[in-house]
Design an enzyme around this catalytic site. Structure first.
Site, PDB file in Angstrom:
ATOM      1  CE1 TYR A  17      59.722  13.573  25.348  1.00  0.00           C
ATOM      2  CE2 TYR A  17      59.802  14.948  23.396  1.00  0.00           C
ATOM      3  CZ  TYR A  17      59.466  13.768  24.006  1.00  0.00           C
ATOM      4  OH  TYR A  17      58.848  12.781  23.282  1.00  0.00           O
ATOM      5  CE  LYS A  70      56.324  15.699  24.172  1.00  0.00           C
ATOM      6  NZ  LYS A  70      56.239  14.552  23.299  1.00  0.00           N
ATOM      7  CD  GLU A 101      51.314   7.109  23.307  1.00  0.00           C
ATOM      8  OE1 GLU A 101      50.948   8.233  22.939  1.00  0.00           O
ATOM      9  OE2 GLU A 101      51.914   6.899  24.379  1.00  0.00           O
ATOM     10  CG  LEU A 133      51.978  12.647  25.581  1.00  0.00           C
ATOM     11  CD1 LEU A 133      52.549  12.881  26.973  1.00  0.00           C
ATOM     12  CD2 LEU A 133      52.948  13.147  24.536  1.00  0.00           C
TER      13      LEU A 133
HETATM   14  N1  PLP Z   1      52.469  10.075  21.916  1.00  0.00           N
HETATM   15  C1  PLP Z   1      53.808  10.046  22.030  1.00  0.00           C
HETATM   16  C2  PLP Z   1      54.468   8.836  22.612  1.00  0.00           C
HETATM   17  C3  PLP Z   1      54.576  11.142  21.605  1.00  0.00           C
HETATM   18  O1  PLP Z   1      55.917  11.120  21.729  1.00  0.00           O
HETATM   19  C4  PLP Z   1      53.920  12.269  21.033  1.00  0.00           C
HETATM   20  C5  PLP Z   1      54.688  13.424  20.572  1.00  0.00           C
HETATM   21  O2  PLP Z   1      55.860  13.515  20.677  1.00  0.00           O
HETATM   22  C6  PLP Z   1      52.523  12.243  20.928  1.00  0.00           C
HETATM   23  C7  PLP Z   1      51.828  11.134  21.388  1.00  0.00           C
HETATM   24  C8  PLP Z   1      51.779  13.388  20.324  1.00  0.00           C
HETATM   25  O3  PLP Z   1      51.777  14.514  21.166  1.00  0.00           O
HETATM   26  P1  PLP Z   1      51.659  15.996  20.567  1.00  0.00           P
HETATM   27  O4  PLP Z   1      50.448  16.000  19.699  1.00  0.00           O
HETATM   28  O5  PLP Z   1      51.516  16.838  21.771  1.00  0.00           O
HETATM   29  O6  PLP Z   1      52.916  16.247  19.793  1.00  0.00           O
END
Ligand code: PLP
Length: 285
Positions: A33, A149, A182, A207
């Protein structure tokens, strides 16, 4: 106004929007997603989100449901039909519908695509950023490829719920070396007393957030120092500032970790400045 969802080729009122119970997303969490911010009705950094979706699909050998350009059209149309000015668009692709069996369907079946969009409360989000959030640390018990993701988010769900039950808003995952990986749905950052921004390197343990990537440009343009490396929970406790980044929260200050105040216990100037500047560097279309 009733919300509209895009489901496999059709725009449907939410109450009629449904997927087959044998969809592999439902059965196995076999899908990926993206979440993209919407501002003034326009998609923020959609090009990068579509690129990351493509990468996630390739990593799991799921066929793309349509070209990135066509998907961009569907995303914009979903935003328009839901009259979202400020909010998010969510899109997910699963391996499709097949009789339940762990192995990939053979022959291959068409992937499923669902897109939704919803407004967020801007005043509430700004108030949250002005106040900052509390987080708790939890052991990182996720699988080894969280750089993909995927919709399989059970550890993230449990971490976030655990945080709420302990009076915090979010959770920071910590690996076996006591290093922060994270947040449950965002990337984690600290600012040291020397003024250096620190965030974990984008390996398989986090991620690679799109917001994180764009923030690198903001940091560089602002002439700030950045160190992309592991940082421990103890370093985070002792940091001058902490914050998280994601498409739906942009830069959100963290003022407390495990009940300990970070810095002076208020949102820090670096985090707030980065939040203010972010959209000058993000793409919009
Ligand atoms: N890390 C995780 C586990 C996430 O679910 C998300 C966003 O949903 C992020 C980092 C941040 O990613 P982005 O800046 O692309 O939204």
């Amino acid at each position: 106004m009733s919300r509209i969802a895009y489901v496999n080729g059709r725009y449907l009122p939410m109450r009629d929007a449904a997927v087959n119970i044998e969809d592999r997303g439902y059965q196995f969490g076999d899908g990926v997603y993206e979440v993209c911010e919407v501002r003034e009705g326009r998609l923020v950094d959609v090009r990068r989100h579509l690129m990351r979706l493509k990468r996630s699909l390739e990593a799991l050998h799921i066929r793309a449901p349509m070209s990135s350009n066509a998907l961009g059209v569907v995303l914009r149309e979903t935003v328009v039909r839901n009259r979202v000015g400020y909010g998010i668009v969510y899109f997910q692709v699963t391996r499709g519908v097949a009789r339940r069996d762990h192995a990939f369907p053979a022959p291959e079946v068409p992937p499923s695509l669902v897109v939704t969009a919803r407004a967020l409360n801007r005043t509430r989000n700004e108030a949250l950023a002005a106040k900052g959030i509390a987080v708790i640390s939890v052991p990182d018990n996720r699988w080894g490829r969280v750089d993909i993701k995927t919709i399989g988010l059970l550890p993230n769900v449990l971490a976030r719920q655990g945080a709420i039950e302990r009076g915090a808003r979010d959770a920071w995952f910590v690996d076996g070396d006591r290093a922060v990986t994270e947040a449950a749905s965002a990337n984690a950052w600290i600012v040291t007393y020397a003024g250096t921004l620190v965030t974990r390197q984008a390996d398989h343990a986090i991620l690679r957030g799109i917001t994180r990537t764009v923030l690198f440009d903001v940091i560089q343009a602002e002439g700030l120092r950045i160190d992309e490396r592991c940082f421990t929970l103890d370093e985070a406790y002792a940091a001058r500032e902490a914050f998280v980044t994601s498409a739906s929260q942009i830069v959100l200050p963290v003022v407390q970790i495990d009940g300990r105040a970070i810095g002076d216990g208020k949102p820090g100037p670096v985090a707030l400045a980065l939040r203010r500047e972010f959209h000058r560097y993000a793409e919009r279309d």
